[in-house]
Design a protein around this motif. Structure first.
Motif, PDB file in Angstrom:
ATOM      1  N   ASN A  92       8.979 -11.326  -5.266  1.00 26.74           N
ATOM      2  CA  ASN A  92       8.181 -12.276  -4.508  1.00 26.74           C
ATOM      3  C   ASN A  92       7.374 -11.516  -3.451  1.00 26.74           C
ATOM      4  N   THR A  93       6.671 -12.225  -2.590  1.00 27.78           N
ATOM      5  CA  THR A  93       5.811 -11.568  -1.601  1.00 27.78           C
ATOM      6  C   THR A  93       6.598 -10.655  -0.671  1.00 27.78           C
ATOM      7  N   ALA A  94       7.753 -11.128  -0.216  1.00 28.85           N
ATOM      8  CA  ALA A  94       8.585 -10.321   0.684  1.00 28.85           C
ATOM      9  C   ALA A  94       9.105  -9.067  -0.020  1.00 28.85           C
ATOM     10  N   ASP A  95       9.480  -9.203  -1.297  1.00 28.14           N
ATOM     11  CA  ASP A  95       9.966  -8.049  -2.070  1.00 28.14           C
ATOM     12  C   ASP A  95       8.877  -7.000  -2.223  1.00 28.14           C
ATOM     13  N   ARG A  96       7.661  -7.462  -2.510  1.00 31.04           N
ATOM     14  CA  ARG A  96       6.554  -6.519  -2.691  1.00 31.04           C
ATOM     15  C   ARG A  96       6.231  -5.784  -1.394  1.00 31.04           C
ATOM     16  N   LYS A  97       6.281  -6.501  -0.282  1.00 26.33           N
ATOM     17  CA  LYS A  97       6.025  -5.869   1.005  1.00 26.33           C
ATOM     18  C   LYS A  97       7.096  -4.826   1.310  1.00 26.33           C
ATOM     19  N   ASN A  98       8.342  -5.169   1.044  1.00 22.64           N
ATOM     20  CA  ASN A  98       9.434  -4.227   1.261  1.00 22.64           C
ATOM     21  C   ASN A  98       9.300  -3.008   0.363  1.00 22.64           C
ATOM     22  N   TYR A  99       8.869  -3.247  -0.875  1.00 23.94           N
ATOM     23  CA  TYR A  99       8.715  -2.132  -1.817  1.00 23.94           C
ATOM     24  C   TYR A  99       7.611  -1.185  -1.363  1.00 23.94           C
ATOM     25  N   ARG A 100       6.496  -1.733  -0.908  1.00 22.37           N
ATOM     26  CA  ARG A 100       5.393  -0.885  -0.451  1.00 22.37           C
ATOM     27  C   ARG A 100       5.805  -0.031   0.738  1.00 22.37           C
ATOM     28  N   SER A 101       6.698  -0.553   1.568  1.00 24.51           N
ATOM     29  CA  SER A 101       7.199   0.234   2.692  1.00 24.51           C
ATOM     30  C   SER A 101       8.210   1.278   2.233  1.00 24.51           C
ATOM     31  N   SER A 102       8.942   0.965   1.183  1.00 28.08           N
ATOM     32  CA  SER A 102      10.045   1.831   0.742  1.00 28.08           C
ATOM     33  C   SER A 102       9.602   2.937  -0.192  1.00 28.08           C
ATOM     34  N   VAL A 103       8.416   2.818  -0.782  1.00 26.86           N
ATOM     35  CA  VAL A 103       7.916   3.822  -1.722  1.00 26.86           C
ATOM     36  C   VAL A 103       6.543   4.286  -1.248  1.00 26.86           C
ATOM     37  N   GLN A 104       6.462   5.530  -0.815  1.00 27.32           N
ATOM     38  CA  GLN A 104       5.232   6.111  -0.299  1.00 27.32           C
ATOM     39  C   GLN A 104       4.769   7.259  -1.205  1.00 27.32           C
ATOM     40  N   ALA A 105       3.623   7.854  -0.878  1.00 27.32           N
ATOM     41  CA  ALA A 105       3.064   8.904  -1.740  1.00 27.32           C
ATOM     42  C   ALA A 105       2.431  10.009  -0.907  1.00 27.32           C
ATOM     43  N   PRO A 127       0.471   3.267   8.974  1.00 26.96           N
ATOM     44  CA  PRO A 127       1.418   2.471   8.169  1.00 26.96           C
ATOM     45  C   PRO A 127       2.479   1.789   9.027  1.00 26.96           C
ATOM     46  N   LEU A 128       2.940   2.478  10.065  1.00 30.62           N
ATOM     47  CA  LEU A 128       3.996   1.947  10.927  1.00 30.62           C
ATOM     48  C   LEU A 128       3.513   0.735  11.714  1.00 30.62           C
ATOM     49  N   LEU A 129       2.324   0.849  12.309  1.00 33.35           N
ATOM     50  CA  LEU A 129       1.789  -0.241  13.121  1.00 33.35           C
ATOM     51  C   LEU A 129       1.353  -1.433  12.272  1.00 33.35           C
ATOM     52  N   THR A 130       1.003  -1.169  11.012  1.00 29.27           N
ATOM     53  CA  THR A 130       0.609  -2.253  10.109  1.00 29.27           C
ATOM     54  C   THR A 130       1.816  -3.083   9.681  1.00 29.27           C
ATOM     55  N   ASN A 131       2.957  -2.431   9.519  1.00 25.40           N
ATOM     56  CA  ASN A 131       4.134  -3.109   8.983  1.00 25.40           C
ATOM     57  C   ASN A 131       5.159  -3.513  10.033  1.00 25.40           C
ATOM     58  N   GLN A 132       5.056  -2.955  11.235  1.00 30.04           N
ATOM     59  CA  GLN A 132       6.048  -3.264  12.265  1.00 30.04           C
ATOM     60  C   GLN A 132       5.356  -3.535  13.596  1.00 30.04           C
ATOM     61  N   THR A 133       6.039  -4.273  14.448  1.00 26.65           N
ATOM     62  CA  THR A 133       5.540  -4.548  15.790  1.00 26.65           C
ATOM     63  C   THR A 133       6.286  -3.667  16.784  1.00 26.65           C
TER      64      THR A 133
END
Length: 329
Positions: A92-105, A127-133
């Motif tokens: 779902n949307t939350a899973d995809r967001k978590n995956y994008r944070s958990s797998v980098q390149a 990436p940090l400021l985009t995904n976290q406050t």
């Protein structure tokens, strides 16, 4: 070789019979499909916690397409990709967001993978400021930690990418990938564009960071010396298929598939006194648009048999975790 029936508690990402076919069309107004390129044709493997899994093979064998499927840039035509046991197709949307944070390149070219208009500090923290406050003080602490971990100085956060050497830029790219503390980092030829004198430094840094963060790597590489030094497990691909997979020490000490033997024979030995089998392949890699029948490697194989052109070999486990896709066994 991970299969749909095998379970491993320490596997973060598992590919199960994954395929990626690209349609080939002709015509300007009315486009008609005339075939499909089998870039990846039914491969299975797993990336385990805190380990490095490497994919090797000639250009065009499907390594980068596999990496793109892991990064969700490409969607598999068939097969499954599981992340911590969950099918990515059901995210779902939350899973995809978590995956994008958990797998980098980290990409091959450190000159084109960094935004030339952004300062290094902003590149690493984006990436940090985009995904976290977080507040400015916390962000600055994270930036200083990341710069320190990759061997750069705090004052260099205010520099632009063009003010750094190639090796330093790759350190910046590594720091950016680590900013979200991912579980897996895809390394696409991370040292091939660098001077030989600094490749070892970057490889040592990557191994050090793996121990420090417990991160796993999917390494895409041509250089077998890099693969041998960094990897825990190696998968050898040929024309979209996995022809051999084994722990690194096992693969280099006892390669089974003729293609693996040829790759190792073509590379520089770890020591000049090492005796190796001299195996030279003839011909070119066949087109993935029209691959050979049976074993796709049989037109170039020095040990070809009659059955090779008609019957696709079965995957066999010859030793613990040593899988081979060949009629010789």
């Amino acid at each position: 070789m991970a299969t749909a029936t095998q379970e491993a508690t320490d596997a973060i990402i598992r590919l199960e019979e994954c395929k990626k076919y690209f349609p080939v069309t002709k015509g300007l107004v009315i486009r008609k499909a005339i075939g499909q390129v089998k870039a990846v044709d039914g491969i299975s493997f797993e990336i385990r916690q805190g380990e490095t899994y490497s994919l090797v093979g000639e250009s065009g064998c499907g390594k980068t397409t596999t990496a793109k499927m892991v990064l969700q840039v490409e969607t598999p035509t068939d097969g499954l990709i599981r992340f911590n046991g969950k099918n990515m197709a059901e995210f779902n949307t939350a899973d995809r967001k978590n995956y994008r944070s958990s797998v980098q390149a980290v990409f091959q070219d450190p000159w084109s993978s960094l935004n030339p208009r952004m300062k290094v500090g902003s590149i690493i923290l984006e990436p940090l400021l985009t995904n976290q406050t977080m507040g400015k003080h916390e962000a600055r602490e994270n930036l200083e930690r990341l710069l320190r971990d990759v061997g750069l100085h705090n004052f260099q956060a205010d520099y632009y990418p063009h003010e750094f050497s190639g090796g330093q830029r790759q350190r910046i790219a590594i720091a950016r990938a680590l900013s979200l503390q991912p579980q897996v980092i895809v390394l696409d030829e991370p040292v091939s564009a660098l001077d030989v004198s600094i490749r070892a430094q970057i490889m040592n840094l990557l191994k050090q960071l793996q121990d420090q963060y417990g991160v796993s790597y999917l390494l895409i590489a041509h250089n077998l010396a890099t693969v041998r030094y960094m990897s825990h497990h190696v998968g050898v691909m040929y024309l979209g298929k996995m022809v051999e997979e084994a722990p690194t020490k096992t693969l280099f000490a006892n390669p089974m598939h003729p293609y693996t033997k040829a790759l190792i024979a073509a590379s520089l030995p770890a020591h000049p006194d090492i005796q190796r089998e001299d195996l030279v392949l003839s011909g070119e890699v066949p087109s993935p648009l029209n691959p050979p029948s049976g074993c796709t490697f049989h037109p170039r194989c020095p040990f070809v048999m009659d059955r090779c052109s008609a019957e696709e070999p079965q995957l066999r486990e010859l030793e613990p975790e040593h899988w081979v896709h060949c009629h010789l066994y």
